[in-house]
Scaffold this motif. Structure first.
Motif, PDB file in Angstrom:
ATOM      1  N   PRO A  25       0.812  -1.217   0.000  1.00 59.65           N
ATOM      2  CA  PRO A  25       0.000   0.000   0.000  1.00 59.65           C
ATOM      3  C   PRO A  25       0.851   1.275   0.000  1.00 59.65           C
ATOM      4  O   PRO A  25       0.493   2.261  -0.640  1.00 59.65           O
ATOM      5  CB  PRO A  25      -0.823  -0.115   1.286  1.00 59.65           C
ATOM      6  N   LEU A  26       1.998   1.239   0.670  1.00 56.87           N
ATOM      7  CA  LEU A  26       2.903   2.395   0.624  1.00 56.87           C
ATOM      8  C   LEU A  26       3.464   2.598  -0.779  1.00 56.87           C
ATOM      9  O   LEU A  26       3.506   3.721  -1.292  1.00 56.87           O
ATOM     10  CB  LEU A  26       4.064   2.196   1.605  1.00 56.87           C
ATOM     11  N   ALA A  27       3.897   1.514  -1.388  1.00 54.75           N
ATOM     12  CA  ALA A  27       4.454   1.599  -2.738  1.00 54.75           C
ATOM     13  C   ALA A  27       3.392   2.039  -3.740  1.00 54.75           C
ATOM     14  O   ALA A  27       3.671   2.831  -4.637  1.00 54.75           O
ATOM     15  CB  ALA A  27       5.050   0.255  -3.140  1.00 54.75           C
ATOM     16  N   MET A  32       1.362   5.402  -7.689  1.00 57.34           N
ATOM     17  CA  MET A  32       0.125   5.756  -8.377  1.00 57.34           C
ATOM     18  C   MET A  32      -0.664   6.868  -7.714  1.00 57.34           C
ATOM     19  O   MET A  32      -1.683   7.288  -8.232  1.00 57.34           O
ATOM     20  CB  MET A  32      -0.762   4.514  -8.500  1.00 57.34           C
ATOM     21  N   GLY A  33      -0.237   7.316  -6.556  1.00 55.99           N
ATOM     22  CA  GLY A  33      -0.950   8.365  -5.854  1.00 55.99           C
ATOM     23  C   GLY A  33      -2.078   7.801  -5.006  1.00 55.99           C
ATOM     24  O   GLY A  33      -2.394   6.615  -5.081  1.00 55.99           O
ATOM     25  N   PRO A  34      -2.696   8.661  -4.207  1.00 55.11           N
ATOM     26  CA  PRO A  34      -3.774   8.177  -3.341  1.00 55.11           C
ATOM     27  C   PRO A  34      -5.008   7.823  -4.153  1.00 55.11           C
ATOM     28  O   PRO A  34      -5.233   8.332  -5.248  1.00 55.11           O
ATOM     29  CB  PRO A  34      -4.036   9.366  -2.417  1.00 55.11           C
ATOM     30  N   TRP A  82      -2.524  -2.554  -8.273  1.00 57.11           N
ATOM     31  CA  TRP A  82      -2.989  -1.850  -9.467  1.00 57.11           C
ATOM     32  C   TRP A  82      -4.520  -1.889  -9.536  1.00 57.11           C
ATOM     33  O   TRP A  82      -5.161  -0.886  -9.826  1.00 57.11           O
ATOM     34  CB  TRP A  82      -2.356  -2.493 -10.695  1.00 57.11           C
ATOM     35  N   VAL A  83      -5.098  -3.063  -9.255  1.00 57.93           N
ATOM     36  CA  VAL A  83      -6.556  -3.209  -9.286  1.00 57.93           C
ATOM     37  C   VAL A  83      -7.202  -2.394  -8.166  1.00 57.93           C
ATOM     38  O   VAL A  83      -8.209  -1.723  -8.382  1.00 57.93           O
ATOM     39  CB  VAL A  83      -6.948  -4.701  -9.188  1.00 57.93           C
ATOM     40  N   LEU A  84      -6.622  -2.434  -6.966  1.00 58.98           N
ATOM     41  CA  LEU A  84      -7.208  -1.694  -5.842  1.00 58.98           C
ATOM     42  C   LEU A  84      -7.129  -0.185  -6.042  1.00 58.98           C
ATOM     43  O   LEU A  84      -7.956   0.559  -5.529  1.00 58.98           O
ATOM     44  CB  LEU A  84      -6.517  -2.097  -4.543  1.00 58.98           C
ATOM     45  N   ASN A  85      -6.138   0.276  -6.796  1.00 60.49           N
ATOM     46  CA  ASN A  85      -6.018   1.703  -7.107  1.00 60.49           C
ATOM     47  C   ASN A  85      -6.868   2.120  -8.287  1.00 60.49           C
ATOM     48  O   ASN A  85      -6.929   3.302  -8.614  1.00 60.49           O
ATOM     49  CB  ASN A  85      -4.565   2.068  -7.401  1.00 60.49           C
TER      50      ASN A  85
END
Length: 91
Positions: A25-27, A32-34, A82-85
């Motif tokens: 999650p930090l990476a 990708m930003g918040p 990637w999917v969660l973002n």
């Protein structure tokens, strides 16, 4: 084998997945930003998917600690982040 030794073996087995669950999650926020889901949900999903990958690697290859399993662990964690973002919706 005592209970303490069993717990140490179990923690040694799942530690790569738990470390990835904390740092992905930090990476993801850095790269990708918040956005996306909450911190706790991301960590839980990363931990679950990571442990499943490690168990599948143990089952398929017959032993723990193979590099193929760790490669799949990293690729799974990156894809999940990637999917969660929801990165496919950006730009």
């Amino acid at each position: 084998m005592t209970f303490w030794q069993l717990m140490l073996h179990f923690l040694g087995f799942v530690m790569p997945a738990l470390a990835m669950a904390v740092f992905m999650p930090l990476a993801g926020r850095w790269v990708m930003g918040p956005g996306g889901s909450s911190w706790g949900r991301r960590m839980g999903l990363h931990a679950l998917s990571g442990v499943l990958v490690l168990v599948a690697g143990l089952w398929v290859q017959g032993q723990d600690g193979k590099m193929n399993t760790y490669i799949v662990l990293v690729l799974t964690a990156a894809t999940l982040e990637w999917v969660l973002n929801k990165a496919w919706k950006r730009r």
